[in-house]
Motif scaffolding. Structure first.
Motif, PDB file in Angstrom:
ATOM      1  N   ASN A 259     -36.172  48.266  -6.633  1.00  0.00           N
ATOM      2  CA  ASN A 259     -37.021  48.763  -5.628  1.00  0.00           C
ATOM      3  C   ASN A 259     -38.189  49.251  -5.911  1.00  0.00           C
ATOM      4  OD1 ASN A 259     -36.792  49.658  -2.867  1.00  0.00           O
ATOM      5  ND2 ASN A 259     -36.782  51.881  -3.446  1.00  0.00           N
ATOM      6  N   SER A 296     -28.108  50.194  -4.498  1.00  0.00           N
ATOM      7  CA  SER A 296     -27.711  51.248  -4.048  1.00  0.00           C
ATOM      8  C   SER A 296     -27.554  52.531  -5.019  1.00  0.00           C
ATOM      9  CB  SER A 296     -26.674  51.275  -3.128  1.00  0.00           C
ATOM     10  OG  SER A 296     -25.452  50.584  -4.098  1.00  0.00           O
ATOM     11  N   MET A 299     -30.628  54.385  -5.896  1.00  0.00           N
ATOM     12  CA  MET A 299     -31.287  55.009  -4.949  1.00  0.00           C
ATOM     13  C   MET A 299     -30.521  56.357  -4.528  1.00  0.00           C
ATOM     14  SD  MET A 299     -33.397  52.627  -4.102  1.00  0.00           S
ATOM     15  CE  MET A 299     -34.172  53.137  -2.799  1.00  0.00           C
ATOM     16  N   ILE A 306     -36.264  52.743   0.815  1.00  0.00           N
ATOM     17  CA  ILE A 306     -36.083  51.659   0.429  1.00  0.00           C
ATOM     18  C   ILE A 306     -37.165  50.458   0.996  1.00  0.00           C
ATOM     19  CG2 ILE A 306     -34.353  49.431   0.923  1.00  0.00           C
ATOM     20  CD1 ILE A 306     -32.366  51.732   1.505  1.00  0.00           C
TER      21      ILE A 306
END
Ligand SMILES: C=C1C[C@]23C[C@@]1(O)CC[C@H]2[C@@]12CC[C@H](O)[C@@](C)(C(=O)O1)[C@H]2[C@@H]3C(=O)O
Ligand code: AKG
Ligand code: FE2
Length: 341
Positions: A259, A296, A299, A306
Motif C-alpha cells: 500500500n 489486508s 491494513m 487503501i
C-alpha cells in the motif's frame, strides 16, 4: 573542429541522451543500503531500504560464483556472435533477441538483449534458437534462475517477517509457484565512442528510465558502471558495480501490496564509453491469475486509506505492455479519492 560523418550521426540520432549529471558536483554513490542476508537484523534493514530507496545491495547471498560466471561467459559468447547469428534468436516479441528496440511501443536504447519467460504456460520461448551449444546455454540459464529465485524468495520472506505479515511465505510463494510469470533478461550495453559523448556533452541512454512491473527484480552485472536509481527528490544516484553482489529492486506489484509503503524504484542505465556492460536480471512475478492488492493484514492495524484497486497480474501486465518505458503504469490502478469523504 571535428566534423562527424553523416552515417555516424545517423547511427546514434534515434537513441536518447541525457545531460551529464556531474555538473552539479553531487553524484552520491555511498548511500545504497547493503543487506547481509546472514545478519539477524536483515529483515528490519530491508524494510527500511524498501521504504527509502526501493533498492538495495545483497551480500552473503549464497549464490555460488561459478553459476554466475559460467552464465556470464555464455552470454558474452552469444553477444560476440555476428549479427546474422544473433538475429536467429530474434526478433523479441517480447521474448527472444532484441537490439536497440525495447518493448513494442517505440522505446530504443543503446542495448542488445535476450529476454525469456519462466512461465511454462507461455510457449513462445520454445521457438528461440540459441546458436552454438544451446543445451548448455539453457541448462546454465535454468541453474542461474533457480539460484537467484531462491535468493529473491529469502528476501521476500525477510520482508514478510519485517512487515509482520503471515504466513511467512505470503510473498515468496508467488515466485515459487510453478505458474509464476517471471522473466529473465541478459542485457549487453556495448561501449560507444567517447568522442560522441564529449561532443554532445550528453550521456547516451542504454536503458531508459522506468520501474519494473513485477514483485522484485534481482540484478547482477559485470564490473562496468551505468545503472542509476532515482532518489525520492528526483536526483539520479549512480550505483557502483559489484559483480559479486546482487542488487534488488522493489517492483510495482510490491509497491501496491505494501500500500505504497515501499517504492517501486525508477532506474535507468547509461552507456559506458569505455567498457561493455553485461547484466542479468531476474524479474520475479506472480502467476497470471494472482490478485494484487494492498495486503489486508497490513491494513487491519491502522486506519489506513487503501491506495490501489485490486487487479490480477494478467490485467496489470496487459496494461503495462501497452505503455512506454518511462510511463507511470500504476496511475491507472490508483484508487480515486472520494471528495465527499
Ligand atoms: C516498453 C516496454 C518494455 C517492457 C514492456 C514495456 O511496454 C513497459 C515495461 C517494460 C519492462 C521493464 C522491466 C523489464 O525489463 C521488462 C521485461 C518488463 O517486464 O517490463 C520490460 C518490458 C520489455 O522489455 O518487454
Ligand atoms: O541492465 C541493467 O543493469 C538494468 C536493466 C533494467 O533495468 C531492466 O532490464 O529492466
Ligand atoms: Fe528495470
Amino acid at each position: 573542429m571535428v566534423v562527424l560523418s553523416q552515417p555516424l550521426v545517423e547511427k546514434f540520432s534515434h537513441i536518447r541522451t541525457c545531460k551529464h549529471n556531474t555538473s552539479s558536483g553531487h553524484v552520491y554513490t555511498g548511500i545504497i543500503p547493503v543487506i547481509d542476508l546472514l545478519d539477524p537484523e536483515a529483515n528490519t534493514l530491508i524494510i527500511k531500504a524498501c521504504q527509502e530507496f526501493g533498492f538495495f545491495k545483497v551480500v552473503n547471498h549464497g549464490v555460488p560464483i561459478e553459476i554466475i560466471t559460467k552464465l556470464e561467459s555464455e552470454a558474452v559468447k552469444f553477444f560476440n556472435l555476428s549479427q546474422i547469428e544473433k538475429d536467429k534468436a530474434g526478433p523479441a516479441n517480447p521474448f527472444g533477441y532484441g537490439s536497440k528496440r525495447i518493448g513494442s511501443n517505440g522505446d530504443v536504447g543503446w542495448v542488445e538483449y535476450l529476454l525469456f519467460t519462466t512461465n511454462p504456460e507461455l510457449a513462445h520461448q520454445k521457438s528461440i534458437t540459441i546458436p552454438g551449444n544451446s543445451l548448455l546455454f539453457w541448462a546454465l540459464v535454468n541453474e542461474y534462475i533457480n539460484a537467484v529465485r531462491n535468493m529473491g524468495c529469502m528476501v521476500l520472506e525477510k520482508i514478510a517477517e519485517g512487515l509482520r505479515v503471515e504466513p511467512k511465505n505470503l510473498l515468496s510463494r508467488m515466485l515459487r509457484d510453478e505458474k509464476s510469470d517471471s522473466c529473465f533478461r541478459l542485457n549487453h550495453y556495448p561501449p560507444y565512442p567517447e568522442l560522441l559523448q564529449a561532443l554532445s556533452g550528453r550521456n547516451l541512454i542504454g536503458f531508459g528510465e522506468h520501474t519494473d512491473p513485477q514483485v522484485i527484480s534481482v540484478v547482477r552485472s559485470n564490473n562496468t558502471s551505468g545503472l542509476q536509481i532515482s532518489l525520492k527528490d528526483g536526483t539520479w544516484l549512480s550505483v557502483p558495480p559489484d559483480p559479486f553482489s546482487f542488487f534488488t529492486n522493489v517492483g510495482d506489484s510490491l509497491q501496491v501490496m505494501s500500500n505504497g509503503r515501499f517504492r517501486s524504484v525508477r532506474h535507468r542505465v547509461l552507456a559506458n564509453s569505455l567498457k561493455s556492460r553485461v547484466s542479468m536480471i531476474y524479474f520475479g512475478g506472480p502467476p497470471l491469475s494472482e490478485k494484487i492488492a494492498p495486503l489486508s493484514c497490513l491494513m487491519e492495524e491502522q486506519d489506513e486509506r487503501i491506495l490501489y484497486n485490486e487487479f490480477t497480474w494478467s490485467e496489470y501486465k496487459k496494461s503495462a505492455y501497452k505503455t512506454r518505458l518511462g510511463d507511470n503504469r500504476l496511475s491507472l490502478f490508483e484508487k480515486k479519492t472520494n471528495p465527499a469523504q
